[in-house]
Design an enzyme around this catalytic site. Structure first.
Site, PDB file in Angstrom:
ATOM      1  N   LYS A 107     -47.540 -21.371-137.074  1.00  0.00           N
ATOM      2  CA  LYS A 107     -48.500 -22.328-136.527  1.00  0.00           C
ATOM      3  C   LYS A 107     -49.659 -22.484-137.512  1.00  0.00           C
ATOM      4  CE  LYS A 107     -52.340 -23.347-133.942  1.00  0.00           C
ATOM      5  NZ  LYS A 107     -52.664 -24.412-134.878  1.00  0.00           N
ATOM      6  N   GLY A 159     -57.685 -15.479-139.189  1.00  0.00           N
ATOM      7  CA  GLY A 159     -58.677 -16.429-138.689  1.00  0.00           C
ATOM      8  C   GLY A 159     -59.935 -15.700-138.283  1.00  0.00           C
ATOM      9  N   GLU A 178     -63.331 -13.796-133.371  1.00  0.00           N
ATOM     10  CA  GLU A 178     -63.321 -14.203-131.963  1.00  0.00           C
ATOM     11  C   GLU A 178     -61.897 -14.533-131.497  1.00  0.00           C
ATOM     12  OE1 GLU A 178     -65.444 -17.840-131.648  1.00  0.00           O
ATOM     13  OE2 GLU A 178     -65.283 -17.920-129.461  1.00  0.00           O
ATOM     14  N   GLU A 229     -56.064 -10.422-139.674  1.00  0.00           N
ATOM     15  CA  GLU A 229     -56.939 -10.558-140.853  1.00  0.00           C
ATOM     16  C   GLU A 229     -58.072 -11.460-140.416  1.00  0.00           C
ATOM     17  OE1 GLU A 229     -56.302  -8.944-143.493  1.00  0.00           O
ATOM     18  OE2 GLU A 229     -54.132  -8.708-143.669  1.00  0.00           O
ATOM     19  N   CYS A 275     -62.573 -15.738-146.633  1.00  0.00           N
ATOM     20  CA  CYS A 275     -62.903 -14.543-145.846  1.00  0.00           C
ATOM     21  C   CYS A 275     -63.403 -13.411-146.738  1.00  0.00           C
ATOM     22  CB  CYS A 275     -61.680 -14.103-145.058  1.00  0.00           C
ATOM     23  SG  CYS A 275     -60.232 -13.961-146.086  1.00  0.00           S
ATOM     24  N   GLU A 316     -70.937 -14.575-140.371  1.00  0.00           N
ATOM     25  CA  GLU A 316     -70.142 -15.224-141.411  1.00  0.00           C
ATOM     26  C   GLU A 316     -70.432 -16.723-141.410  1.00  0.00           C
ATOM     27  OE1 GLU A 316     -65.835 -15.414-140.866  1.00  0.00           O
ATOM     28  OE2 GLU A 316     -65.655 -14.764-142.949  1.00  0.00           O
TER      29      GLU A 316
HETATM   30  P1  NAP Z   1     -59.835 -19.741-136.169  1.00  0.00           P
HETATM   31  O1  NAP Z   1     -60.532 -20.740-135.338  1.00  0.00           O
HETATM   32  O2  NAP Z   1     -59.837 -18.346-135.738  1.00  0.00           O
HETATM   33  O3  NAP Z   1     -58.345 -20.299-136.323  1.00  0.00           O
HETATM   34  C1  NAP Z   1     -57.337 -19.620-136.983  1.00  0.00           C
HETATM   35  C2  NAP Z   1     -56.002 -20.048-136.434  1.00  0.00           C
HETATM   36  O4  NAP Z   1     -55.918 -19.661-135.061  1.00  0.00           O
HETATM   37  C3  NAP Z   1     -55.775 -21.557-136.461  1.00  0.00           C
HETATM   38  O5  NAP Z   1     -54.411 -21.813-136.680  1.00  0.00           O
HETATM   39  C4  NAP Z   1     -56.176 -21.955-135.054  1.00  0.00           C
HETATM   40  O6  NAP Z   1     -55.610 -23.151-134.660  1.00  0.00           O
HETATM   41  C5  NAP Z   1     -55.642 -20.793-134.267  1.00  0.00           C
HETATM   42  N1  NAP Z   1     -56.272 -20.619-132.947  1.00  0.00           N
HETATM   43  C6  NAP Z   1     -57.500 -21.060-132.536  1.00  0.00           C
HETATM   44  N2  NAP Z   1     -57.709 -20.685-131.255  1.00  0.00           N
HETATM   45  C7  NAP Z   1     -56.604 -20.003-130.851  1.00  0.00           C
HETATM   46  C8  NAP Z   1     -56.232 -19.361-129.639  1.00  0.00           C
HETATM   47  N3  NAP Z   1     -57.029 -19.362-128.568  1.00  0.00           N
HETATM   48  N4  NAP Z   1     -55.030 -18.743-129.583  1.00  0.00           N
HETATM   49  C9  NAP Z   1     -54.208 -18.726-130.648  1.00  0.00           C
HETATM   50  N5  NAP Z   1     -54.512 -19.326-131.814  1.00  0.00           N
HETATM   51  C10 NAP Z   1     -55.691 -19.960-131.936  1.00  0.00           C
HETATM   52  O7  NAP Z   1     -60.365 -19.719-137.652  1.00  0.00           O
HETATM   53  P2  NAP Z   1     -60.569 -20.941-138.615  1.00  0.00           P
HETATM   54  O8  NAP Z   1     -61.717 -21.705-138.068  1.00  0.00           O
HETATM   55  O9  NAP Z   1     -59.313 -21.644-138.853  1.00  0.00           O
HETATM   56  O10 NAP Z   1     -60.883 -20.186-140.013  1.00  0.00           O
HETATM   57  C11 NAP Z   1     -62.087 -19.597-140.289  1.00  0.00           C
HETATM   58  C12 NAP Z   1     -62.081 -18.114-139.973  1.00  0.00           C
HETATM   59  O11 NAP Z   1     -60.902 -17.466-140.460  1.00  0.00           O
HETATM   60  C13 NAP Z   1     -63.212 -17.370-140.640  1.00  0.00           C
HETATM   61  O12 NAP Z   1     -63.851 -16.546-139.714  1.00  0.00           O
HETATM   62  C14 NAP Z   1     -62.534 -16.541-141.734  1.00  0.00           C
HETATM   63  O13 NAP Z   1     -63.166 -15.380-142.134  1.00  0.00           O
HETATM   64  C15 NAP Z   1     -61.245 -16.246-141.159  1.00  0.00           C
HETATM   65  N6  NAP Z   1     -60.269 -15.982-142.227  1.00  0.00           N
HETATM   66  C16 NAP Z   1     -59.883 -14.689-142.459  1.00  0.00           C
HETATM   67  C17 NAP Z   1     -59.008 -14.395-143.465  1.00  0.00           C
HETATM   68  C18 NAP Z   1     -58.556 -12.996-143.745  1.00  0.00           C
HETATM   69  O14 NAP Z   1     -57.565 -12.827-144.430  1.00  0.00           O
HETATM   70  N7  NAP Z   1     -59.197 -11.980-143.261  1.00  0.00           N
HETATM   71  C19 NAP Z   1     -58.479 -15.440-144.230  1.00  0.00           C
HETATM   72  C20 NAP Z   1     -58.890 -16.731-143.972  1.00  0.00           C
HETATM   73  C21 NAP Z   1     -59.791 -16.989-142.945  1.00  0.00           C
HETATM   74  P3  NAP Z   1     -56.438 -24.535-134.739  1.00  0.00           P
HETATM   75  O15 NAP Z   1     -57.141 -24.541-136.055  1.00  0.00           O
HETATM   76  O16 NAP Z   1     -55.370 -25.535-134.641  1.00  0.00           O
HETATM   77  O17 NAP Z   1     -57.382 -24.510-133.604  1.00  0.00           O
END
Ligand code: NAP
Ligand code: MG
Length: 456
Positions: free
Chosen positions: A153, A206, A209, A228, A262, A359
């Site tokens: 996904k 992601g 939260e 992650e 990240c 962040e």
């Molecule tokens: P996000 O909102 O947490 O989304 C990540 C993924 O989860 C997306 O595919 C999103 O889909 C999906 N998602 C959202 N709500 C969900 C739910 N309730 N249940 C299941 N899946 C759900 O993060 P983002 O805004 O895409 O990315 C930014 C964040 O990712 C930052 O905090 C960053 O630090 C973190 N990140 C961490 C790493 C690491 O390796 N540690 C790498 C990259 C990013 P949709 O986008 O379609 O809503």
């Protein structure tokens, strides 16, 4: 349908279906059927499929880089590098297929005691928008290598490279259904996948939260989970550092991918005797970064992913200034379309401020002075996160002492690199658990079965 917008122009670049729980059901069903065949495929067949995926990614590197750059706004030169890294990921796990197995254990009972490594079954991979194809590769390649099947996904707004990957995998001979992509919202598709009873494992990248929510959704069916999550990594610069190497490296450790990384070293901790020199050199380098059209070869920083995300970042700059921080450079929005923002530097910050704790996920760094090694360590550890980090010194004893004391999953000394396909990648504290990359990832895509064969 979901309309995809160019971060560089705000205009539509195409549409993809807004899928939901029904499509998750179909994809999981297909992955279950494909698992029967794929888990039994010979080691060499699995290896060859992964190798062909890698070859096809390299063959199509230019097309895939253009697609990733168009969808995310990252500069084309950077996107090319990322697509190359995805090919290397598949290469690495093609090579790992026949090098990761169980053990023969010297047991007490008369007989032979063995462990077998077995695939888990259907794995759900949930991926963010910042490095769509790179992170998809970190999940899909080790999962397939160990005989699992995958439902992927992507983030709703950056699905294009995931769809391209699934097509290449089919072309490479992966059984139909062994890798499916479901496009749509996290709150619908992601939730359906994370709670599906036939999904054995969720690998999520992601926000912290949503990571917490994934654990809740996975709990009723006792799914395996690896997370992650976010970061607020420290970059500690001691006075004896080689600043000619440190400054350019530190610059890109926070502004790479427009700070939407990240691993971004968004907290710069600098020994007081070189504090003003570091600020001057850092600011001059930040002002020289070429921000602009991601399709141009000379562009170093593209736009942020969406207008809403840019607003979140500029809100943080406002919050920081209200708390007493000084915006020394950047944070301005150039005229014209696109979600551009110039690289920002905050000084007069202290560790408790929101801009130093939360962040921001944009091109913003906060710089703080320290006087002693103990203070540097305390500042570095003053975070709920622990993903990455750097330290710069030519004193090997100090480098090792500080490296041991910093609470983080990954640390680079006299370097800003966190990503090595051969080595584990992941965090501690609220940056998550489980490791991707390296042989360590294979632990998270296999179960151990213990087998005892009696002598009698
Ligand atoms: P996000 O909102 O947490 O989304 C990540 C993924 O989860 C997306 O595919 C999103 O889909 C999906 N998602 C959202 N709500 C969900 C739910 N309730 N249940 C299941 N899946 C759900 O993060 P983002 O805004 O895409 O990315 C930014 C964040 O990712 C930052 O905090 C960053 O630090 C973190 N990140 C961490 C790493 C690491 O390796 N540690 C790498 C990259 C990013 P949709 O986008 O379609 O809503
Ligand atoms: Mg989100």
């Amino acid at each position: 349908m979901t309309t995809l917008l160019s971060p560089a122009t705000g205009e539509s670049i195409g549409e993809v279906p807004t899928q939901g729980a029904d499509e998750v059901e179909q994809a999981v069903g297909a992955a279950r059927s494909a698992f029967i065949e794929w888990r039994r495929a010979s080691v060499r067949d699995r290896r060859d499929v992964l190798r062909r995926i890698s070859d096809f990614i390299r063959r199509d590197q230019e097309r895939l880089a253009a697609l990733e750059s168009l969808n995310t706004g990252k500069p084309i030169t950077v996107a090319r590098g990322e697509i190359g890294a995805v090919a290397t990921t598949f290469d690495f796990y093609a090579g790992a297929v026949d090098k990761f197995g169980g053990q023969t254990i010297p047991g007490n009972a008369p007989g032979t005691l063995l462990t077998w490594r077995e695939p888990l079954g259907v794995c759900g991979a949930i991926v963010p928008w910042n490095f769509p194809m790179v992170i998809a590769g970190w999940k899909v390649a080790p999962a397939l290598a160990m005989g699992n099947t995958v439902v992927l996904k992507p983030a709703e707004i950056t699905p294009l490279s995931a769809l391209a990957l699934a097509e290449l995998a089919l072309e490479a001979g992966l059984p139909a259904g062994a890798l499916s992509v479901v496009t749509g919202r996290g709150s619908v598709v992601g939730e359906a996948l994370a709670s599906h009873p036939d999904v054995a494992k969720i690998s999520f990248t992601g926000s912290t939260e949503v990571g917490s929510r994934i654990m809740e959704l996975a709990a009723p069916t006792i799914k395996k989970v690896s997370l992650e999550l976010g970061g607020k990594s420290a970059n500690v610069i001691f006075a004896d550092a080689d600043l000619d190497a440190c400054i350019p490296s530190s610059l890109w450790s926070v502004y790479d991918n427009a700070g939407q990384d990240c691993c971004a070293r968004s907290r710069l901790l600098v020994e007081r005797s070189i504090f003003s020199e570091v600020i001057d050199r850092f600011v001059a380098s930040a002002e020289a970064i070429k921000v602009g059209d991601p399709a141009q070869e000379e562009t170093e920083m593209g736009p942020l992913i969406t207008a809403a995300h840019r607003e979140r970042v500029t809100d943080f700059l406002t919050i920081g200034r209200k708390e007493g921080a000084e915006l020394v450079t950047g944070g301005s929005i150039p005229d014209g379309p696109g979600n551009y923002l110039t690289p920002a530097v905050l000084t007069e910050v202290d560790s408790g401020m929101r801009v130093m704790q939360e962040e921001i996920f944009g091109p913003v760094v906060g710089i703080i002075p320290f006087d002693t090694e103990e203070q540097a360590i305390a500042l570095a550890n003053d975070s709920i996160y622990g993903l990455s980090g750097s330290l710069w010194t030519r004193d090997i004893g100090r480098a090792l002492r500080v490296a041991k004391a910093i609470e983080t999953g990954m640390l680079s000394i006299n370097s800003s690199s966190s990503v090595h396909i051969e080595a584990p990648f992941g965090g501690v504290k609220r940056s998550g658990f489980g490791r991707e990359q390296g042989m360590a990832a294979l632990d998270h895509y296999t179960d151990l079965k213990t087998v005892f064969i009696s002598d009698h």
